[in-house]
Design an enzyme around this catalytic site. Structure first.
Site, PDB file in Angstrom:
ATOM      1  N   GLY A  96       8.489  -0.557   3.058  1.00  0.00           N
ATOM      2  CA  GLY A  96       8.216  -1.833   3.727  1.00  0.00           C
ATOM      3  C   GLY A  96       6.719  -2.025   3.930  1.00  0.00           C
ATOM      4  N   GLY A  97       6.034  -2.523   2.922  1.00  0.00           N
ATOM      5  CA  GLY A  97       4.581  -2.676   2.973  1.00  0.00           C
ATOM      6  C   GLY A  97       4.181  -4.011   3.573  1.00  0.00           C
ATOM      7  N   SER A  98       2.864  -4.133   3.903  1.00  0.00           N
ATOM      8  CA  SER A  98       2.423  -5.371   4.570  1.00  0.00           C
ATOM      9  C   SER A  98       2.466  -6.562   3.618  1.00  0.00           C
ATOM     10  CB  SER A  98       0.990  -5.196   5.088  1.00  0.00           C
ATOM     11  OG  SER A  98       0.122  -4.958   3.996  1.00  0.00           O
ATOM     12  N   THR A  99       2.256  -6.301   2.323  1.00  0.00           N
ATOM     13  CA  THR A  99       2.227  -7.463   1.413  1.00  0.00           C
ATOM     14  C   THR A  99       3.544  -7.620   0.665  1.00  0.00           C
ATOM     15  OG1 THR A  99       1.381  -6.112  -0.385  1.00  0.00           O
ATOM     16  CG2 THR A  99      -0.257  -7.195   1.000  1.00  0.00           C
ATOM     17  N   GLU A 115       2.519   8.815   5.903  1.00  0.00           N
ATOM     18  CA  GLU A 115       2.316   8.026   4.677  1.00  0.00           C
ATOM     19  C   GLU A 115       1.262   8.706   3.801  1.00  0.00           C
ATOM     20  OE1 GLU A 115       1.087   4.078   5.635  1.00  0.00           O
ATOM     21  OE2 GLU A 115       1.071   3.391   3.552  1.00  0.00           O
ATOM     22  N   GLY A 119      -4.574   0.295   0.902  1.00  0.00           N
ATOM     23  CA  GLY A 119      -3.403  -0.583   0.863  1.00  0.00           C
ATOM     24  C   GLY A 119      -3.773  -1.978   1.310  1.00  0.00           C
ATOM     25  N   SER A 125      -3.812  -0.987   5.577  1.00  0.00           N
ATOM     26  CA  SER A 125      -4.367   0.296   6.058  1.00  0.00           C
ATOM     27  C   SER A 125      -4.950   1.097   4.903  1.00  0.00           C
ATOM     28  CB  SER A 125      -3.238   1.116   6.714  1.00  0.00           C
ATOM     29  OG  SER A 125      -2.295   1.477   5.715  1.00  0.00           O
ATOM     30  N   GLN A 148      -5.300   5.173   3.826  1.00  0.00           N
ATOM     31  CA  GLN A 148      -4.889   6.545   4.142  1.00  0.00           C
ATOM     32  C   GLN A 148      -5.899   7.502   3.501  1.00  0.00           C
ATOM     33  OE1 GLN A 148      -2.644   4.020   5.200  1.00  0.00           O
ATOM     34  NE2 GLN A 148      -1.954   4.300   3.082  1.00  0.00           N
TER      35      GLN A 148
HETATM   36  N1  LIG Z   1      -5.967  -6.827  -7.622  1.00  0.00           N
HETATM   37  C1  LIG Z   1      -4.656  -6.584  -7.505  1.00  0.00           C
HETATM   38  N2  LIG Z   1      -4.176  -6.181  -6.312  1.00  0.00           N
HETATM   39  C2  LIG Z   1      -2.854  -5.941  -6.234  1.00  0.00           C
HETATM   40  C3  LIG Z   1      -1.973  -6.043  -7.315  1.00  0.00           C
HETATM   41  N3  LIG Z   1      -0.727  -5.709  -6.874  1.00  0.00           N
HETATM   42  C4  LIG Z   1      -0.850  -5.406  -5.568  1.00  0.00           C
HETATM   43  N4  LIG Z   1      -2.117  -5.553  -5.210  1.00  0.00           N
HETATM   44  C5  LIG Z   1      -2.732  -5.305  -3.904  1.00  0.00           C
HETATM   45  O1  LIG Z   1      -2.785  -3.901  -3.818  1.00  0.00           O
HETATM   46  C6  LIG Z   1      -2.393  -3.552  -2.520  1.00  0.00           C
HETATM   47  C7  LIG Z   1      -1.069  -2.842  -2.739  1.00  0.00           C
HETATM   48  O2  LIG Z   1      -1.119  -1.742  -1.995  1.00  0.00           O
HETATM   49  P1  LIG Z   1       0.182  -1.479  -1.207  1.00  0.00           P
HETATM   50  O3  LIG Z   1       0.089  -0.142  -0.568  1.00  0.00           O
HETATM   51  O4  LIG Z   1       1.374  -1.764  -2.061  1.00  0.00           O
HETATM   52  O5  LIG Z   1       0.093  -2.579  -0.116  1.00  0.00           O
HETATM   53  P2  LIG Z   1       1.141  -2.679   1.001  1.00  0.00           P
HETATM   54  O6  LIG Z   1       2.064  -1.528   0.908  1.00  0.00           O
HETATM   55  O7  LIG Z   1       1.751  -4.024   0.943  1.00  0.00           O
HETATM   56  O8  LIG Z   1       0.209  -2.570   2.262  1.00  0.00           O
HETATM   57  P3  LIG Z   1       0.255  -1.400   3.340  1.00  0.00           P
HETATM   58  O9  LIG Z   1       1.364  -1.744   4.273  1.00  0.00           O
HETATM   59  O10 LIG Z   1      -1.089  -1.388   3.962  1.00  0.00           O
HETATM   60  O11 LIG Z   1       0.522  -0.143   2.587  1.00  0.00           O
HETATM   61  C8  LIG Z   1      -2.223  -4.801  -1.702  1.00  0.00           C
HETATM   62  O12 LIG Z   1      -3.450  -5.102  -1.063  1.00  0.00           O
HETATM   63  C9  LIG Z   1      -1.936  -5.835  -2.752  1.00  0.00           C
HETATM   64  O13 LIG Z   1      -2.402  -7.111  -2.378  1.00  0.00           O
HETATM   65  C10 LIG Z   1      -2.524  -6.464  -8.553  1.00  0.00           C
HETATM   66  O14 LIG Z   1      -1.835  -6.573  -9.550  1.00  0.00           O
HETATM   67  N5  LIG Z   1      -3.865  -6.713  -8.600  1.00  0.00           N
HETATM   68 CA   LIG Z   2       1.577   0.654   0.951  1.00  0.00          CA
END
Ligand SMILES: Nc1nc2c(ncn2[C@@H]2O[C@H](COP(=O)(O)OP(=O)(O)OP(=O)(O)O)[C@@H](O)[C@H]2O)c(=O)[nH]1
Ligand SMILES: [Ca+2]
EC number: 3.6.1.5
Length: 536
Positions: A86-89, A200, A229, A232, A234
């Site tokens: 369950g990520g922020s985005t 994490e 991320g 956050s 890590q």
């Molecule tokens: N430039 C770019 N960024 C991407 C792409 N796909 C995902 N992201 C970004 O990469 C990051 C993905 O990291 P994640 O760990 O999946 O983000 P998250 O889990 O939603 O966020 P956290 O809850 O902080 O972990 C996010 O900031 C996304 O906006 C991509 O294809 N290109």
């Molecule tokens: Ca993440």
């Protein structure tokens, strides 16, 4: 018995010898490689019988002392696991399997991602569970129905939910639990949680070192991780410095213990940091915010010139809608970098530890190699940097991008929507401010690798969580019996050795009791056969 021509010198009218003879040459031994069929001599089979007995005994000992001691495995040694990140985005579902006999993990059974993340249901938390339904349908297409009831499903939420009020967090999780209980997979309510940032980071470290083949090996050979991320960052690595308890994690794999520093820096994820910076800039609260010529508007150095700000709320945005109309795009990499550094150093004056590199949070000196994942990787990939690129390359690429006119950038990167294209000025400046200006990694340091996978293994912390959970299960179900036997307090090894020695002695003594080994030779002078006992 017909005598062979080999004995042509023998007097043909001699009485035939009763012994079983073979083609003889002068004083030769009776042992020939092609023995004539003779009456079976029971003692000559003693050794193979004894050795077979030994083998059967050893195998039965294994099953008696070791294998039978293990609880029975599920019908097949393959077990499935389903994990929701369950990520922020966004929320993504991963399906894995592992073979409890071979310890083989299968990571590419598939994963699916849906935006926005669970935190975007803060205003209507009871609908959060519905966002999982398509993901669950995906997983059911990957796991054979016969295995559903035995397949555990877990929801592990990260920074996005950590930023949400605890009461709202619980409502969102309860909505998810309601859906997971009837998913058809095996689920318990406390399997849907917000995990700590430290966990994490540890999970990410596990999958990175599993993929690199260093998990279970020398701690000083392991690779640290820095994950950028959405909400956050890590940082997890093996440290030989004394660590305050709240930052210290100990992991044991096999006979190796890893003393890890692990921390998640909330608010420092790229998306949240960018939103925070622009909010501060637009409200003029940012001390470095340069006023534009137009009163009441401020220069935003992290948006290329010509970009028009408007009311922003990226999908899954954590911030409420913010009015950025007071911002004027003034793309300038070094000003963006120093604005990013101000964010990262915020609160450093309150540091009460030996060393704080980000805000007022303790961090020991970085040591060894690191893999920089997620946004580090996405940004380096966009700029066409290779995995072991120097930060200086990123700096130059960022300077060029930030200084470019927005209309030209749009033309050059038509496949990207504005939101995605815009972020690369900020992300390049933020990464340099984070890794170099804050963490002290030099601009030409080769220790950093930008990656989101190692060979075919994606560097998803969810896989690390699955590895830890599975190996823990395996340890329970399937103690690494090799180490158990080798460990000095195991009776199994001693009994096996004693038993095999005893059996070898039996085999040897049986062979000794055999009829005396006779040797018959033909003495040409005396013209007769002489039988004598073989001495051993
Ligand atoms: N430039 C770019 N960024 C991407 C792409 N796909 C995902 N992201 C970004 O990469 C990051 C993905 O990291 P994640 O760990 O999946 O983000 P998250 O889990 O939603 O966020 P956290 O809850 O902080 O972990 C996010 O900031 C996304 O906006 C991509 O294809 N290109
Ligand atoms: Ca993440």
């Amino acid at each position: 018995m017909r005598r062979s021509h080999a004995r042509t010198r023998i007097n043909s009218n001699m009485d035939p010898i009763k012994l079983h003879t073979r083609p003889l040459t002068r004083s030769t031994n009776l042992f020939s490689r092609n023995p004539k069929p003779t009456k079976s001599n029971p003692s000559s089979f003693a050794i193979p019988i004894a050795l077979t007995a030994t083998l059967i005994t050893l195998i039965s000992c294994y099953y008696v002392f070791i294998h039978a001691a293990k609880p029975s495995f599920p019908p097949s040694s393959v077990k499935y696991g389903v994990l929701l990140d369950g990520g922020s985005t966004g929320t993504r579902i991963h399906v894995f399997s592992y073979d409890t006999e071979t310890n083989h993990f299968d990571f590419d059974l598939g994963s699916m991602r849906l935006n926005p993340g669970l935190s975007s249901y803060a205003v209507n938390p009871t609908n959060a569970g519905d966002s999982l339904k398509d993901l669950l349908d995906f997983a059911k297409r990957k796991v054979p129905p016969a295995f559903w009831a035995d397949t555990e499903i877990r929801l592990m939420a990260t920074a996005g939910l950590r930023l949400v009020d605890v009461v709202v967090q619980d409502k969102i999780l309860d909505s998810c639990r309601r859906v997971l209980r009837v998913s058809g997979f095996r689920f318990a309510d406390d399997w849907a949680t917000v995990i700590t940032g430290s966990d994490e980071g540890v999970y990410a470290w596990i999958v990175a070192n599993y993929a690199l083949g260093t998990l279970g090996g020398d701690p000083s050979e392991t690779t640290g991780i820095i994950e950028l991320g959405g909400a956050s960052v890590q940082v997890t690595f093996v440290s030989d410095e004394p660590l305050p308890q709240e930052f210290s994690r100990t992991l044991k794999f096999g006979n190796v213990t890893y003393n890890l520093y692990s921390h998640s820096f909330l608010h420092f994820g790229q998306n949240v940091a960018f939103e925070t910076l622009r909010e501060l800039l637009s409200s003029g609260d940012f001390n470095t915010a340069a006023e534009s010529l137009q009163k009441g508007t401020y220069i935003d150095p992290c948006s290329p010139k010509g970009y028009l700000h408007h009311v922003e709320s990226s999908p899954g945005s954590l911030a409420a809608k913010i009015d950025l109309s007071t911002l004027q795009a003034g793309g300038n990499f070094s000003e963006c970098r120093s604005a990013a550094l101000t964010l990262l150093q915020n609160g450093k004056e309150k540091c009460s530890y030996k060393s704080c590199y980000l805000g007022s949070t303790f961090m020991p000196k970085l040591r060894g190699k690191f893999l920089a994942t997620e946004n580090f990787f996405h940004t380096s990939k966009f700029f066409g940097l290779h995995q072991r690129a120097f930060l200086s390359h990123l700096l130059m690429a960022g300077e060029q991008f930030c200084g470019e006119d927005w209309s030209k950038l749009k033309k050059k990167h038509q496949s990207l929507d504005d939101e995605d294209l815009l972020r690369y000025c900020f992300s390049s400046a933020y990464i340099v401010a984070l890794l170099h200006d804050s963490l002290g990694i030099s601009l030409d340091d080769e220790r950093i690798g930008f990656a989101n996978q190692v060979e075919n293994i994606p560097l998803d912390w969810a896989l690390g969580a699955f590895i830890l959970q599975s190996t823990a299960v395996l340890d329970e179900l399937h103690p690494s019996w090799i180490s158990t036997i080798i460990s000095d307090d195991s009776p199994t090894l001693l009994s096996l050795i004693a038993l095999s020695i005893m059996l070898m002695v039996i085999a040897w003594s049986i062979s000794k009791w055999r009829k005396p080994q006779l040797k018959t030779i033909y003495d040409l002078e005396k013209g007769r056969y002489i039988i004598s006992r073989v001495n051993r």
